[in-house]
Design a protein around this motif. Structure first.
Motif, mmCIF file in Angstrom:
data_model
loop_
_atom_site.group_PDB
_atom_site.id
_atom_site.type_symbol
_atom_site.label_atom_id
_atom_site.label_comp_id
_atom_site.label_asym_id
_atom_site.label_seq_id
_atom_site.Cartn_x
_atom_site.Cartn_y
_atom_site.Cartn_z
ATOM 1 N N ARG A 199 0.827 -1.200 0.000
ATOM 2 C CA ARG A 199 0.000 0.000 0.000
ATOM 3 C C ARG A 199 0.870 1.263 0.000
ATOM 4 O O ARG A 199 1.972 1.293 0.529
ATOM 5 C CB ARG A 199 -0.954 -0.018 1.189
ATOM 6 N N GLU A 200 0.320 2.347 -0.591
ATOM 7 C CA GLU A 200 1.122 3.533 -0.871
ATOM 8 C C GLU A 200 1.618 4.243 0.387
ATOM 9 O O GLU A 200 2.746 4.747 0.409
ATOM 10 C CB GLU A 200 0.331 4.514 -1.742
ATOM 11 N N ASP A 201 0.808 4.296 1.446
ATOM 12 C CA ASP A 201 1.274 4.994 2.649
ATOM 13 C C ASP A 201 2.480 4.293 3.267
ATOM 14 O O ASP A 201 3.392 4.934 3.802
ATOM 15 C CB ASP A 201 0.141 5.146 3.672
ATOM 16 N N VAL A 202 2.506 2.965 3.163
ATOM 17 C CA VAL A 202 3.647 2.208 3.681
ATOM 18 C C VAL A 202 4.865 2.410 2.780
ATOM 19 O O VAL A 202 5.994 2.567 3.256
ATOM 20 C CB VAL A 202 3.298 0.714 3.799
ATOM 21 N N LEU A 213 5.608 5.032 1.012
ATOM 22 C CA LEU A 213 6.166 6.364 1.256
ATOM 23 C C LEU A 213 7.012 6.364 2.524
ATOM 24 O O LEU A 213 8.137 6.882 2.536
ATOM 25 C CB LEU A 213 5.041 7.392 1.363
ATOM 26 N N ALA A 214 6.485 5.760 3.593
ATOM 27 C CA ALA A 214 7.232 5.704 4.849
ATOM 28 C C ALA A 214 8.539 4.926 4.684
ATOM 29 O O ALA A 214 9.582 5.317 5.219
ATOM 30 C CB ALA A 214 6.368 5.067 5.939
ATOM 31 N N LYS A 215 8.479 3.815 3.940
ATOM 32 C CA LYS A 215 9.678 3.020 3.711
ATOM 33 C C LYS A 215 10.737 3.801 2.950
ATOM 34 O O LYS A 215 11.928 3.776 3.294
ATOM 35 C CB LYS A 215 9.329 1.754 2.921
ATOM 36 N N ILE A 221 7.180 0.930 11.046
ATOM 37 C CA ILE A 221 5.819 1.005 10.506
ATOM 38 C C ILE A 221 4.906 0.058 11.269
ATOM 39 O O ILE A 221 5.172 -1.148 11.364
ATOM 40 C CB ILE A 221 5.825 0.656 9.003
ATOM 41 N N ILE A 244 0.823 -0.071 11.321
ATOM 42 C CA ILE A 244 -0.482 0.459 10.938
ATOM 43 C C ILE A 244 -1.560 -0.550 11.313
ATOM 44 O O ILE A 244 -1.511 -1.714 10.906
ATOM 45 C CB ILE A 244 -0.528 0.758 9.422
ATOM 46 N N ARG A 276 -9.389 -3.579 5.941
ATOM 47 C CA ARG A 276 -8.007 -3.643 5.468
ATOM 48 C C ARG A 276 -7.130 -4.208 6.572
ATOM 49 O O ARG A 276 -7.230 -3.786 7.725
ATOM 50 C CB ARG A 276 -7.489 -2.255 5.072
ATOM 51 N N GLU A 324 10.171 13.497 0.102
ATOM 52 C CA GLU A 324 8.751 13.194 -0.076
ATOM 53 C C GLU A 324 8.253 13.606 -1.456
ATOM 54 O O GLU A 324 7.518 12.859 -2.111
ATOM 55 C CB GLU A 324 7.926 13.894 1.009
ATOM 56 N N LYS A 368 6.956 10.758 -4.139
ATOM 57 C CA LYS A 368 5.574 10.788 -4.632
ATOM 58 C C LYS A 368 5.537 10.884 -6.153
ATOM 59 O O LYS A 368 4.693 10.242 -6.802
ATOM 60 C CB LYS A 368 4.823 11.956 -4.011
#
Length: 289
Positions: free
Chosen positions: A169-172, A174-176, A195, A197, A203, A229, A233
């Motif tokens: 997933r995209e939020d993970v 980005l954090a990675k 991480i 979540i 989900r 960031e 992105k």
């Protein structure tokens, strides 16, 4: 050599790869016939039973920047005994050189743009020439192909057994990416992101522990210039836009295996081995120790 003839007709951008492919193909076509994953099994995501290290494989790893392609492709390359060829590493090696191409690459990478097909094919060509000289057979490609054109060129060179599409997933993601660090002394890759979540609205949750360096590297960690960031992105946006046709290219050929990472390496590695029908004896011995 009909495959090479098709490659030569692919245009000027493909020509550098053709020369490297000549010697490289001769070793690949002499491999055992059962070294390839049958298409009927690949469609089900079940490659043929494989004894690690006994046969060549010709696999491709797809996935967003930061998903872990390099980590899993490198582990699998050691397990099955074939080279792991990462185009990202080829680009970074070129960036570290004093070649005329280095500055051009630096401008492209720092803006979060994709390196052109011509440049990637040229770098891959040089890598294949080097491997052919060492007698390499088989490979796990990481970061190539990224476009339909690249996929068509690769198909003109050799038959790919299996394409593993790693998903996260995209939020993970980005954090990675923002947590990635490199040791300026030893060159080791680490990740300081922690991480955790929680699952919600159907989900599943996801947990990834940080991959911290040893004490001697802790004060020498640096962030890659393209891991901001804004740049990350933009890289993800471009990847999603370009990846759909490539995924469909391999899906239509019955070679795409989609794998949703359930967590970090401890959770994902055994599940990936399971879907690939492989066993890691070293991992089993470590667990039993």
């Amino acid at each position: 050599m009909p495959a090479l003839n098709r490659l030569l007709r692919a245009g000027a951008a493909a020509r550098p790869l053709a020369a490297a492919a000549r010697g490289w193909l001769s070793s690949l076509v002499s491999s055992e016939a059962d070294a390839r994953v049958p298409a009927s099994l690949a469609r089900q995501g079940l490659p043929a039973r494989r004894d690690p290290g006994s046969r060549s494989v010709q696999w491709v790893f797809l996935g967003c920047p930061g998903v872990g392609k390099g980590t899993y492709a490198s582990r699998l390359s050691q397990l099955v005994g074939v080279p792991h060829i990462a185009t990202g590493d080829l680009v970074r090696e070129e960036l570290a050189s004093s070649s005329p191409l280095a500055q051009q690459l630096a401008d492209i990478v720092n803006q979060g743009k994709l390196v052109s097909d011509e440049i990637i094919i040229n770098l891959l060509s040089k890598r294949l020439e080097s491997g052919a000289a060492k007698g390499e057979s088989g490979f796990i490609l990481d970061g190539f192909p990224r476009t339909i054109r690249q996929a068509e060129i690769l198909e003109g060179v050799t038959d790919i057994d299996l394409v593993v599409n790693l998903k996260l997933r995209e939020d993970v993601l980005l954090a990675k990416c923002l947590g990635r660090r490199i040791c300026s002394q030893c060159g080791g890759n680490f990740n300081v992101a922690s991480i955790d979540i929680k699952g919600e609205n159907g989900r599943p949750g996801i947990f990834m522990a940080p991959l911290l360096p040893p004490a001697q590297c802790m004060t020498k960690l640096v962030t890659r210039s393209d891991d901001t960031e804004e740049v990350v992105k933009e890289r993800l946006r471009i990847y999603y836009e370009m990846s759909q046709p490539v995924e469909e290219f391999y899906r239509s050929r019955g070679k795409l295996l989609e794998f949703d990472l359930p967590g970090g390496i401890p959770e994902s590695w055994p599940k990936l081995l399971q879907v690939l029908n492989l066993e890691d004896h070293d991992d089993k011995q470590s667990a039993a120790a």
